[in-house]
Enzyme design. Structure first.
Site, PDB file in Angstrom:
ATOM      1  N   HIS A  64       0.752  -0.890  -0.520  1.00 56.28           N
ATOM      2  CA  HIS A  64      -0.036  -0.229  -0.051  1.00 56.28           C
ATOM      3  C   HIS A  64       1.224   1.307  -0.078  1.00 56.28           C
ATOM      4  O   HIS A  64       1.570   0.750   1.010  1.00 56.28           O
ATOM      5  CB  HIS A  64      -0.814   0.090   1.440  1.00 56.28           C
ATOM      6  CG  HIS A  64      -1.908   0.959   0.957  1.00 56.28           C
ATOM      7  ND1 HIS A  64      -1.952   2.026   1.633  1.00 56.28           N
ATOM      8  CD2 HIS A  64      -3.738   0.565   1.051  1.00 56.28           C
ATOM      9  CE1 HIS A  64      -3.164   2.818   1.111  1.00 56.28           C
ATOM     10  NE2 HIS A  64      -3.977   1.377   0.926  1.00 56.28           N
ATOM     11  N   GLY A 108      -0.184  -4.503   2.013  1.00 55.27           N
ATOM     12  CA  GLY A 108      -0.740  -4.931   1.029  1.00 55.27           C
ATOM     13  C   GLY A 108      -0.256  -5.625  -0.563  1.00 55.27           C
ATOM     14  O   GLY A 108      -1.669  -6.065  -0.420  1.00 55.27           O
ATOM     15  N   TYR A 138      -4.810  -2.980  10.062  1.00 53.98           N
ATOM     16  CA  TYR A 138      -5.370  -3.970   8.371  1.00 53.98           C
ATOM     17  C   TYR A 138      -6.769  -4.233   8.581  1.00 53.98           C
ATOM     18  O   TYR A 138      -7.448  -4.472   9.720  1.00 53.98           O
ATOM     19  CB  TYR A 138      -4.623  -5.609   8.437  1.00 53.98           C
ATOM     20  CG  TYR A 138      -3.547  -5.302   6.835  1.00 53.98           C
ATOM     21  CD1 TYR A 138      -3.657  -4.598   6.211  1.00 53.98           C
ATOM     22  CD2 TYR A 138      -5.091  -6.397   6.222  1.00 53.98           C
ATOM     23  CE1 TYR A 138      -3.262  -5.022   5.053  1.00 53.98           C
ATOM     24  CE2 TYR A 138      -4.984  -6.968   4.731  1.00 53.98           C
ATOM     25  CZ  TYR A 138      -3.861  -5.808   4.317  1.00 53.98           C
ATOM     26  OH  TYR A 138      -3.929  -5.617   2.715  1.00 53.98           O
TER      27      TYR A 138
END
Length: 259
Positions: A64, A108, A138
């Site tokens: 991410h 991610g 998360y």
């Protein structure tokens, strides 16, 4: 599609993450390119999709894009977040998606790889699930994806330690399907894709959807969901969350106070 490359050969569509200066961080722009490429390849009747990094990449994806994480306490991983969109799309497209992994996979991006139908990794590649290292919570869908794909003790180790595991250990614990020498990675992936492509696309589409529906048949009470959401909100409002982001950009280890 400046951040990816795509091609279609013998009904095998390949999407190559190609933003090396950002280590293929999963920004909204890059994910948008991936989603458009997947749609176009399906319209061109691809029977298998391969998701990869450029040959020789040291980092498959840095995960991410931390630069896009909010600083105002807003939860970034909601239903419409780009990361959640691409993961759902990988799970729902009616063709198998193969992750061809070379280099390290972070945060991610581990879930993106994990949600592919088959994972072929090169020797020397690695996987690290890093939210706890940054102090970032998360989301519940992501945690469930880990629980469904790998054994719970292994999922806990990955999430709690935030340390990388090798491709070889990932194979031992059922995280990946195959580990091959790097010189054989493209050939092994191509042979696997070709074998799938020769089978009935209608039967495979049904099998993939059956497996998806049955694997997600997990009940969650409203009370349990609300409790998880309240804990997530607590983190986004915390000093630790702000410290995690500061330490990342200052390139230093975080000092968490639990506050």
């Amino acid at each position: 599609m400046a951040l990816i490359q795509k091609n279609l050969v013998d009904r095998v569509g390949t999407i190559t993450l190609d933003n090396r200066k950002s280590h293929n961080a999963l920004s909204g722009e890059l994910i948008g390119d991936v989603l458009r490429a997947m749609d176009e390849l399906l319209k061109d009747e691809a029977r298998v999709l391969v998701l990869r990094a450029p040959a020789g990449a040291k980092v498959w994806s840095a995960g991410h894009d931390v630069k896009e994480l909010p600083t105002d306490g807003r939860d970034p991983l909601t239903y419409n977040d780009p990361l959640r969109q691409v993961i759902r799309t990988i799970q729902e497209v009616p063709v198998p998606v193969i992750a061809m992994v070379e280099g390290s996979v972070w945060g991610g991006a581990c879930e993106v790889v994990l949600c592919c139908d088959i994972i072929v990794a090169a020797e020397g590649s690695s996987f690290a699930m890093t939210p706890a290292k940054l102090g970032v919570p998360y989301d519940i869908a992501g945690v469930l994806n880990f629980m469904q794909r790998i054994d719970l003790p292994i999922a806990k180790e990955l999430l709690f330690t935030a340390q990388p595991i090798s491709a070889e250990r990932a194979l031992d614990v059922g995280f990946v399907n195959h580990v091959v020498p790097i010189a054989e990675l493209e050939t092994a992936t191509a042979e696997l894709a070709a074998q799938i492509g020769r089978n009935s696309p209608l039967a495979i589409a049904l099998l993939k959807e059956q497996l998806r529906v049955l694997s997600t048949a997990t009940p969650l009470t409203p009370e349990g969901f609300e409790r998880i959401q309240s804990l997530r909100r607590k983190i986004y409002d915390s000093a630790d969350y702000r410290e995690g982001l500061r330490s990342f950009f200052e390139k230093r280890p975080p000092v968490f106070q639990g506050k």
